[in-house]
Write an enzyme that holds these catalytic residues in place. Sequence first.
Site, PDB file in Angstrom:
ATOM      1  CB  SER A 216      -0.940  -0.049   1.205  1.00 37.09           C
ATOM      2  OG  SER A 216      -1.988   0.877   1.092  1.00 37.09           O
ATOM      3  CG  ASP A 303      -7.059  -3.440  -2.677  1.00 32.21           C
ATOM      4  OD1 ASP A 303      -7.755  -2.687  -1.959  1.00 32.21           O
ATOM      5  OD2 ASP A 303      -5.818  -3.384  -2.707  1.00 32.21           O
ATOM      6  CG  HIS A 340      -5.742  -2.697   0.972  1.00 32.86           C
ATOM      7  ND1 HIS A 340      -5.181  -2.242  -0.203  1.00 32.86           N
ATOM      8  CD2 HIS A 340      -5.124  -2.001   1.976  1.00 32.86           C
ATOM      9  CE1 HIS A 340      -4.273  -1.305   0.071  1.00 32.86           C
ATOM     10  NE2 HIS A 340      -4.228  -1.146   1.369  1.00 32.86           N
TER      11      HIS A 340
END
Length: 358
Positions: A216, A303, A340
Amino acid sequence: MSTALNLTNRQNFYIKLKLTKTLVNYKLGTILRLFLKEKMAKKSGKSQKLRNYAKKTVEKPQISNVYLARIKSSFKNFNLSNPLEFNLNNTHAFVLNHDDIQLGAWHILPHDKQLKPSSNLQEHFEINIEKSFESKKSITILYLHGNTNDRSTYHRIQLYKYLSNLGYNVVAVDYRGYGDSTGEPTEIDVVRDALFTYDFIKRTAPWTTIYIWGHSLGTGITSSAARTLTEKNRAPEGIILEAPFFNIVEEVELHPFAWLFSYNKILFYMIENSLSKLNLQFRSDIHLQKVSSKIMILHAEDDIIIPFHQSEKLYDIVKNKGVSSNLTFHRIPSHHKCNHQNIYLYPDLTNLISDFIN
């Protein structure tokens, strides 16, 4: 097991939902205030005075809310200097001193190795990161985490254990302002923290091969750090980007709560303008083109935080314009429910990592 690690999926969802709504509302408010102050400044002729006021009262809170270092999903205080509280048995907690700040970190050993006692940090790495022998390489993965919480978040610990079970050393560091690290984060400084940690491993255990794994927000930091190392002819062996974004502006505009203001293109312009003023770019789309290391991108179809097509765009531009000769992109099917942050649930992850590293 602790209360923090026993939160149900529904509890975690409501916590994140409430925090995200609060964050989006706060960001919109600060962006609007900054925009209006600029307009007022131009009309009143007091541009510099109001700009300084806006910087003091708006931009500083905005920085602390872009980097969600203080958002916790835990109702209990944990001691990051004691990895045993997180069921990490073969792990050494340590602190790196850098830029008059302290960076908290862990070294997770391969699962089949026992932690050997040492009198100082350099000795720890010298005796606990084994040298390569025969067909077995000494591999160390520097893990750069995402935006919220710190290195002790549940899904991160599960990934450390996964990589440890594959026989790899893992070094997980908290950037300044996160976890037990001191200081305040900025884009330049969190990248410098990552580079300092990389150089420390390289200096104290030069025999180990280092890969950087970013998740991320950590993918933006990884991309920038890898470019810097490439330009200094010290590129890492490889980088793994889990759920990356194209750049920070697109990531914000594609956030699941962006629909709240998607009807107004002026607000999108204001977001981009404010991020630019705060020097927040994380231009992975540019940095990765300059990285010579081999690159692996992993992204789950389900995600909802960073849509997987951000990875597709990133892959396409690096493939067409980048200097890396080894670039792969793996789209994780949604039925594995990795979303995610749960990449460790993917059944074929071992093969992907082993093929990439070996």
